[in-house]
Design an enzyme around this catalytic site. Structure first.
Site, PDB file in Angstrom:
ATOM      1  N   GLU A   1       0.769  -1.114  -0.206  1.00 40.66           N
ATOM      2  CA  GLU A   1       0.090  -0.017   0.043  1.00 40.66           C
ATOM      3  C   GLU A   1       0.951   0.859  -0.015  1.00 40.66           C
ATOM      4  O   GLU A   1       0.655   2.396   0.815  1.00 40.66           O
ATOM      5  CB  GLU A   1      -0.900  -0.152   1.275  1.00 40.66           C
ATOM      6  CG  GLU A   1      -1.851  -1.263   1.163  1.00 40.66           C
ATOM      7  CD  GLU A   1      -2.879  -1.109   2.198  1.00 40.66           C
ATOM      8  OE1 GLU A   1      -2.656  -0.733   3.344  1.00 40.66           O
ATOM      9  OE2 GLU A   1      -4.215  -1.719   1.990  1.00 40.66           O
TER      10      GLU A   1
ATOM     11  N   ASP B   1      -8.810  -8.842   3.535  1.00 37.30           N
ATOM     12  CA  ASP B   1      -8.537  -7.811   4.825  1.00 37.30           C
ATOM     13  C   ASP B   1      -9.542  -7.665   5.916  1.00 37.30           C
ATOM     14  O   ASP B   1     -10.434  -6.963   5.685  1.00 37.30           O
ATOM     15  CB  ASP B   1      -8.338  -6.619   3.864  1.00 37.30           C
ATOM     16  CG  ASP B   1      -7.757  -5.445   4.781  1.00 37.30           C
ATOM     17  OD1 ASP B   1      -7.249  -5.834   5.782  1.00 37.30           O
ATOM     18  OD2 ASP B   1      -7.819  -4.269   4.477  1.00 37.30           O
TER      19      ASP B   1
ATOM     20  N   GLU C   1     -12.826  -2.149  11.929  1.00 37.95           N
ATOM     21  CA  GLU C   1     -12.800  -1.536  10.760  1.00 37.95           C
ATOM     22  C   GLU C   1     -13.823  -2.062   9.681  1.00 37.95           C
ATOM     23  O   GLU C   1     -14.243  -0.963   9.194  1.00 37.95           O
ATOM     24  CB  GLU C   1     -11.409  -1.561  10.036  1.00 37.95           C
ATOM     25  CG  GLU C   1     -11.027  -1.326   8.764  1.00 37.95           C
ATOM     26  CD  GLU C   1      -9.741  -1.085   8.108  1.00 37.95           C
ATOM     27  OE1 GLU C   1      -8.812  -1.912   8.539  1.00 37.95           O
ATOM     28  OE2 GLU C   1      -9.858  -0.899   6.862  1.00 37.95           O
TER      29      GLU C   1
END
Ligand code: BDP
Length: 707
Positions: free
Chosen positions: A299, A373, A401
């Site tokens: 990332e 993820d 998240e």
């Protein structure tokens, strides 16, 4: 007479004030409120008349101090700490014994044994830390109102390094943090150390956490400056008496940014020299420093691939730079390249599996529980069981998240257990992820597990009061992954909310079911990654364009006029081939694949009948509707326990459940209306079609994402 009435009134007021004093959740599961029932209290009083601590080390003092604090609170009278029991009986004796064993078995360095001896209760272990863990275990017995008489309790941790990973930034923000800002007040350190750090350390020690990575994996180089090393050293001083080591996430290009070198190439001698000197500097300030966590070439973070080197080149250089010091390198495998034709599912495997056997013995590779993820449900990461020569760290995410932030009640015990118990078949049946991670499958001496913190500056630490249970559950599973999610929920509930059996059962049931309910109203049948862009909150299954194809939703659900789901069999991306044949068999056939994983691996026709007797479309709708309605059930369950739960906590959770219900309907409507544009099927009776239109639901997302 008047006087007497005034006095009585005053008494009533005081009693009412005491009772209605709100519990702000700060004390977590270490509340230590006085046991109300006299009979059990007196029993404990007889067994805990004193605490004998012959040791003077900070860890033993912390153990004795915690016992004193806990027992004094629970028993409603001060329990004295003495240096030796002498001829006294009816107390608790702390004893470090390098040869301690329990029931004929040697204890591990951190394992404890609690047993009766001459009418005292002895807490023993080979190290100070072991006794500290034993002290918390004994307190847990009392907090859960279990008998102390005749107690014989042994427990050894199954995993060496049990770590909390903070994604905290140096400026006080927390990446994916939903409970306020960072608890670390860097600007005040090293001079002022917030008392909260000690309470944080106590909470961690109470569940067996022995390491804390203090900063975000997207790391700032600043932590490696002399100024910050001094601050981190001060923090390490607070953690040390609680058996906790500090670790740092490091920024790969630090030799350039801080050292002024032209390169961060791991094979460049000057780079290696820079890291060696930096490690020496850190160890001078923090002799028990735990080591480095690294996110590289992921990332946008720099890494060894910038210099045509691989992950092993990078990790090994750092391991060698740590040199004679005790620390380890945890190198993250969370990587994926930009390739719209590929399958992100496979990318970490393709980069890391060929490097098995190439890592330095001080390196562990840190792997997220699933291949994408931290979705609400993922198959286990195919790297587990595929890198026998490398110790693998299991990374799970406690901060929610993708699971409704600090708004939705989702107890993660079942999610973590599901991953731990998944069978990789690496060395035949029974090679579970847990046994790969704890080192038993491949005989590793290093083992580690990491939980990404859900902790912040909110008074109650986790925002959602029930989020505390996720921190708790992680620690307990890190210590002993054979514990059941339910047992852990019971412990937490008893210590945090109520010891009343019926209320406990209701709350535990609610917790245990909460994760499946969340999956049902957000990503049923194996859907994944269909949440709001970048914020990762709320539904956005129609998302077709983003910074990268694999940040969209359509990349993952592959919905079209024919059906739904990602074909990862041999006729598709063939990600299934990364697993052992037994696992492929489990998931490879759309007729027999468990429905929870169906759309992870198969593109299924809308009208295809499933094992439930419904077509895919009807089953999908049914799950969205029943999932959203289950939140009503959660609200009802919670309402039942009102009399047994502190009013402030009760009200807080009840309000969050209202939001959860509203947002479950948001998810339901968004998903059924959007997928309906593809399936062109009616919402099956008796389900009632949403009253709002897709355009209306879509506009909700837009508003949510306005800056
Ligand atoms: C993703 C998060 C991102 C993290 C990344 C990671 O969205 O903020 O930096 O994981 O784990 O889930 O590195």
């Amino acid at each position: 007479m008047l006087h007497r009435n005034v006095f009585l009134l005053l008494l009533l007021v005081v009693a009412a004030t005491l009772r209605s004093r709100a519990d702000d959740g700060y004390r977590l599961w270490l509340k230590y409120d006085r046991i109300a029932d006299a009979a059990p209290r007196q029993q404990y009083q007889r067994a805990a008349q004193f605490i004998a601590n012959p040791g003077t080390t900070p860890v033993l003092r912390a153990a004795a101090g915690e016992l004193q604090r806990g027992l004094s609170g629970l028993l409603g009278q001060v329990v004295p700490v003495v240096a030796a029991a002498g001829s006294r009986t009816g107390g608790i004796v702390l004893r470090v014994d390098a040869k301690a064993s329990a029931n004929g078995q040697p204890l591990k360095p951190e394992g404890y044994h609690i047993f009766s001896e001459k009418q005292n209760l002895v807490i023993t272990g080979r190290t100070d830390a072991a006794v500290l863990y034993g002290a918390f275990a004994l307190l847990r017995q009392v907090q859960m109102r279990k008998a102390l008489v005749g107690l014989n309790l042994t427990s050894n941790p199954r995993i060496n390094f049990r770590l909390i990973n903070h994604w905290d930034n140096q400026n006080g923000t927390v990446e994916r943090g939903y409970a306020g800002s960072s608890i670390w007040q860097w600007y005040e350190m090293p001079e002022r150390l917030d008392p909260r750090y000690t309470d944080y350390a106590r909470a961690n020690a109470s569940i067996g956490i022995n390491g804390v990575v203090i900063n975000n994996v997207n790391a700032s180089a600043r932590y490696l400056t002399a100024e910050y090393i001094g601050k981190v050293a001060a923090l390490a001083g607070v953690m040390r008496p609680y058996g906790i080591r500090v670790y740092m996430s490091v920024f790969w290009a630090a030799p350039k940014v801080l050292g002024g070198l032209p390169t961060a190439d791991p094979l460049d001698p000057a780079v290696k020299q820079w890291w060696t000197a930096k490690s020496d500097e850190i160890y001078k300030a923090i002799p028990d420093f735990g080591g480095f966590l690294v996110k590289a070439n992921s990332e946008g973070e720099p890494g060894p691939q910038d210099y045509n080197r691989n992950h092993a080149d990078g990790a090994n250089m750092l391991a060698q730079a740590l040199g004679r010091h005790e620390g380890v390198v945890m190198w993250r495998a969370f990587v994926y390249k930009a390739n719209s034709n590929g399958d992100r599912f496979k990318e970490a495997f393709e980069e890391f599996q060929p490097l098995d056997g190439k890592f330095d013995p001080k390196v562990l590779v840190q792997v997220k529980n699933g291949p994408i993820d931290f979705q609400a449900r993922e198959p286990f990461h195919p790297l587990f069981g595929a890198m026998p020569k490398t110790p693998l760290v299991l990374e799970v995410q406690l901060t929610q998240e993708y699971l409704g932030f600090a708004t939705h009640l989702v107890y993660l015990g079942p999610l973590i257990k599901e991953c731990l118990e998944a069978d990789t078949y690496a060395k035949g049946a029974g090679s579970t992820v847990a046994k790969v991670v704890d080192g038993t499958v491949d005989q590793h001496t290093l083992s580690a597990i990491a939980g990404v913190a859900n902790i912040g500056s909110d008074r109650n630490w986790t925002g959602h009061p029930m989020g505390q249970a996720n921190w708790y559950a992680f620690g307990r599973l890190a210590w002993d992954h054979t514990l059941s999610s339910k047992t852990i929920a019971e412990e937490w509930t008893n210590m945090t909310l109520t010891t009343q059996p019926a209320a406990e059962r209701t709350i535990v049931d609610l917790m245990e079911k909460s994760r499946n309910i969340y999956v049902r109203y957000t990503t049923p049948l194996g859907l994944h990654h269909i949440m709001g862009e970048s914020i990762h909150y709320g539904p956005q299954p129609w998302l077709a364009k983003a910074g990268r194809p694999d940040w969209t939703a359509i990349y993952y659900h592959k919905g079209d006029s024919l059906g739904l789901g990602f074909n990862r069999t041999a006729t598709g991306s063939n990600a299934l081939a990364l697993y052992k044949p037994e696992v492929q068999k489990q998931w490879g056939n759309p007729q027999t694949c468990p429905l929870d994983y169906l759309l992870w691996f198969h593109h299924v026709g809308w009208k295809q009948p499933l094992s439930t007797g419904r077509t895919l479309w009807n089953e999908l709708c049914t799950r969205y509707y029943t999932g959203a309605d289950s939140v009503l059930w959660m609200q009802k369950q919670w309402a039942q326990v009102q009399p047994q739960v502190d009013p402030a906590i009760y009200t807080d959770v009840a309000a969050r459940l209202q939001t959860q219900r509203k947002e479950a309907l948001w998810w339901r409507d968004a998903c059924v209306l959007y997928f309906q544009t593809l399936s062109r099927q009616p919402i099956p009776a008796p389900l009632v079609p949403p009253t709002r239109t897709l355009a209306e639901v879509k506009s909700l997302v837009t508003i949510y994402q306005l800056k």
